[in-house]
Design a protein around this motif. Structure first.
Motif, mmCIF file in Angstrom:
data_model
loop_
_atom_site.group_PDB
_atom_site.id
_atom_site.type_symbol
_atom_site.label_atom_id
_atom_site.label_comp_id
_atom_site.label_asym_id
_atom_site.label_seq_id
_atom_site.Cartn_x
_atom_site.Cartn_y
_atom_site.Cartn_z
ATOM 1 N N LEU A 365 1.868 7.540 8.444
ATOM 2 C CA LEU A 365 1.498 6.188 8.865
ATOM 3 C C LEU A 365 2.054 5.820 10.237
ATOM 4 O O LEU A 365 1.599 4.850 10.837
ATOM 5 N N GLY A 366 3.047 6.583 10.695
ATOM 6 C CA GLY A 366 3.658 6.258 11.963
ATOM 7 C C GLY A 366 4.575 5.052 11.896
ATOM 8 O O GLY A 366 4.647 4.271 12.851
ATOM 9 N N VAL A 367 5.265 4.899 10.769
ATOM 10 C CA VAL A 367 6.210 3.784 10.606
ATOM 11 C C VAL A 367 7.562 4.356 10.178
ATOM 12 O O VAL A 367 7.722 5.562 9.925
ATOM 13 N N HIS A 368 8.553 3.488 10.041
ATOM 14 C CA HIS A 368 9.904 3.917 9.649
ATOM 15 C C HIS A 368 9.940 4.199 8.144
ATOM 16 O O HIS A 368 9.308 3.485 7.352
ATOM 17 N N PRO A 369 10.671 5.240 7.706
ATOM 18 C CA PRO A 369 10.765 5.547 6.276
ATOM 19 C C PRO A 369 11.249 4.362 5.449
ATOM 20 O O PRO A 369 10.817 4.190 4.296
ATOM 21 N N GLN A 370 12.172 3.561 6.001
ATOM 22 C CA GLN A 370 12.674 2.418 5.239
ATOM 23 C C GLN A 370 11.553 1.415 4.956
ATOM 24 O O GLN A 370 11.513 0.811 3.874
ATOM 25 N N THR A 371 10.627 1.278 5.909
ATOM 26 C CA THR A 371 9.470 0.395 5.699
ATOM 27 C C THR A 371 8.616 0.908 4.552
ATOM 28 O O THR A 371 8.142 0.142 3.712
ATOM 29 N N VAL A 372 8.444 2.231 4.499
ATOM 30 C CA VAL A 372 7.656 2.828 3.426
ATOM 31 C C VAL A 372 8.338 2.612 2.079
ATOM 32 O O VAL A 372 7.686 2.283 1.079
ATOM 33 N N ARG A 373 9.673 2.766 2.014
ATOM 34 C CA ARG A 373 10.393 2.573 0.746
ATOM 35 C C ARG A 373 10.199 1.143 0.243
ATOM 36 O O ARG A 373 9.986 0.914 -0.956
ATOM 37 N N TYR A 374 10.217 0.203 1.165
ATOM 38 C CA TYR A 374 10.051 -1.201 0.789
ATOM 39 C C TYR A 374 8.633 -1.422 0.226
ATOM 40 O O TYR A 374 8.454 -2.065 -0.820
ATOM 41 N N ARG A 375 7.640 -0.842 0.897
ATOM 42 C CA ARG A 375 6.258 -1.023 0.431
ATOM 43 C C ARG A 375 6.038 -0.325 -0.904
ATOM 44 O O ARG A 375 5.338 -0.859 -1.777
ATOM 45 N N LEU A 376 6.612 0.857 -1.081
ATOM 46 C CA LEU A 376 6.434 1.579 -2.340
ATOM 47 C C LEU A 376 7.052 0.823 -3.501
ATOM 48 O O LEU A 376 6.531 0.865 -4.627
ATOM 49 N N ARG A 377 8.180 0.141 -3.262
ATOM 50 C CA ARG A 377 8.778 -0.668 -4.332
ATOM 51 C C ARG A 377 7.827 -1.811 -4.709
ATOM 52 O O ARG A 377 7.639 -2.108 -5.896
ATOM 53 N N GLN A 378 7.195 -2.427 -3.690
ATOM 54 C CA GLN A 378 6.250 -3.493 -3.981
ATOM 55 C C GLN A 378 5.036 -2.965 -4.750
ATOM 56 O O GLN A 378 4.550 -3.624 -5.679
ATOM 57 N N ILE A 379 4.573 -1.797 -4.359
ATOM 58 C CA ILE A 379 3.419 -1.190 -5.045
ATOM 59 C C ILE A 379 3.736 -0.956 -6.512
ATOM 60 O O ILE A 379 2.928 -1.243 -7.406
ATOM 61 N N ARG A 380 4.923 -0.440 -6.793
ATOM 62 C CA ARG A 380 5.309 -0.177 -8.185
ATOM 63 C C ARG A 380 5.410 -1.489 -8.958
ATOM 64 O O ARG A 380 5.043 -1.539 -10.142
#
Length: 410
Positions: A365-380
């Motif tokens: 996605l071209g973003v920071h891994p921490q941003t992805v972790r935050y989004r994945l928590r929301q997805i779950r």
């Protein structure tokens, strides 16, 4: 002030002209026979086709052309000629037999040369001045040009008729191919399963039945666009609103490149290669791809290969089914704003496609891994246990890929 061009022939006394014409007309029958004999000697392969009275058409044409030319002399060699229509028939015959006009034109030149030799002798006998005879010779070769023009007209008519007949046969053959195997199975087939009527139409067209074909559907770049310059073995129907092509053995070496060059400037799609009797299936996929092209969901300006756009063809045409599944599976995003919902959807699709952790998804996605972790928590949190169900994950990937194909996701 324009100076009138003097005509040496018009200065010949009328009684000499009448005397010349009378002697020439007397000799026309024998001269025509002599000319035909010399032509047959020089071109023995030239067919002698009889008319309704059993007389060779070539002899009739020679005799008529001599009579017309000689009778015209009393009016002056500069007057327009009315050429015998039999010369159109000569050209038409060459066209229908698939021959060129080269031999026919050579025959005409030989005939004029032989005729002129005899007319020159008659001119000497009645003391026609040399300048007048030179002018008459020029008129003779102009007359030859007219005979050739008549033959060219007949040849063009025959060529147009043959082309029209070939196009008609092509369309009938293509329509029979596109009726589908279900309807064709009602009748008996040949040893290889090809219906006799299909084999007969192909034979009438001189089209060798291939084992496999691919069907292309085209979009006209303009109403007056020139038809693609395809190979002779490719069936082409330009009468349809969307022109169609049947390409035999589409996987043969170099076939794809040649087809792309022939269809340069056209948009369209070519369906997958299928057995001959399944041509309707290839047509259906090509038509579906062209539908997507017209909607801007597939690129225009080229001949697309359906096999290279399988994902779009599978996911985009069943809009109602995919739309309903999208509404149900992406319902958890309804509580998010449009921009945030889009970011979560893109993150979910990247995670489903990579099956990796935050670093892999972040790189995609071209973003920071921490941003992805935050989004994945929301997805779950939004999907709960459904996100671990293989069937639900598969459906989520389908609808998200469909949205990306439509341009709703990056």
């Amino acid at each position: 002030m324009v100076t009138a061009v003097r005509s040496a022939w018009r200065e010949v006394p009328p009684y000499q002209v009448r005397q010349f014409a009378a002697r020439a007309l007397e000799e026309v029958p024998a001269l025509a026979q002599d000319i035909l004999r010399e032509i047959r000697h020089a071109y023995p392969q030239l067919p002698l086709v009889p008319d309704e009275f059993g007389e060779p058409r070539a002899l009739v044409g020679i005799r008529q052309s001599l009579e017309h030319f000689v009778a015209h002399l009393t009016a002056g060699p500069d007057r327009p000629h009315v050429h015998p229509r039999v010369f159109q028939e000569f050209g038409r015959g060459e066209g229908l037999q698939g021959r060129s006009l080269d031999v026919l034109q050579a025959v005409y030149r030989l005939g004029v040369r032989l005729a002129w030799r005899r007319l020159a002798e008659i001119g000497q006998q009645v003391a026609i001045p040399a300048p007048a005879m030179y002018e008459l010779a020029e008129s003779g070769y102009e007359y030859l040009d007219g005979l050739v023009a008549e033959s060219v007209r007949g040849y063009a008519e025959a060529a147009a008729r043959q082309a029209g007949e070939r196009l008609r046969l092509q369309r009938r053959l293509m329509e029979q191919l596109f009726t589908g195997p279900a309807r064709r199975r009602r009748g008996a087939g040949t040893a290889d399963g090809v219906p006799p009527a299909l084999a007969e139409r192909a034979a009438a067209l001189g089209w060798t039945l291939p084992e496999r074909v691919a069907v292309a559907v085209l979009l006209r770049p303009a109403r007056e666009a020139v038809a693609p310059a395809v190979a002779p073995d490719i069936l082409l129907d330009m009468e349809s609103e969307r022109p169609r092509m049947v390409v035999p053995e589409p996987d043969a070496p170099g076939r794809r490149e040649l087809l792309a060059r022939a269809a340069a400037g056209w948009s369209g799609a070519i369906g997958p290669a299928v057995p001959l009797l399944d041509a309707a299936k290839s047509l259906r996929w090509a038509g579906a791809a062209v539908d997507l092209t017209e909607r801007g969901l597939l690129p225009a300006g080229e001949l697309l290969q359906c096999t290279e756009h399988t994902e779009a063809l599978v996911l985009l045409p069943p809009e109602e089914l995919i739309g309903d599944l999208t509404r149900r599976r992406l319902a958890p995003l309804d509580s998010c704003g449009p921009a945030h919902g889009r970011r979560l959807a893109e993150t979910l699709l990247a995670w489903l496609e990579t099956r990796g952790g935050a670093p892999e998804v972040a790189a995609r996605l071209g973003v920071h891994p921490q941003t992805v972790r935050y989004r994945l928590r929301q997805i779950r949190e939004l999907w709960g246990a459904e996100i671990d169900d293989p069937d639900r994950r598969f459906e989520l990937e389908l609808v998200l890929r469909a949205r990306r194909l439509r341009g709703d996701l990056s």
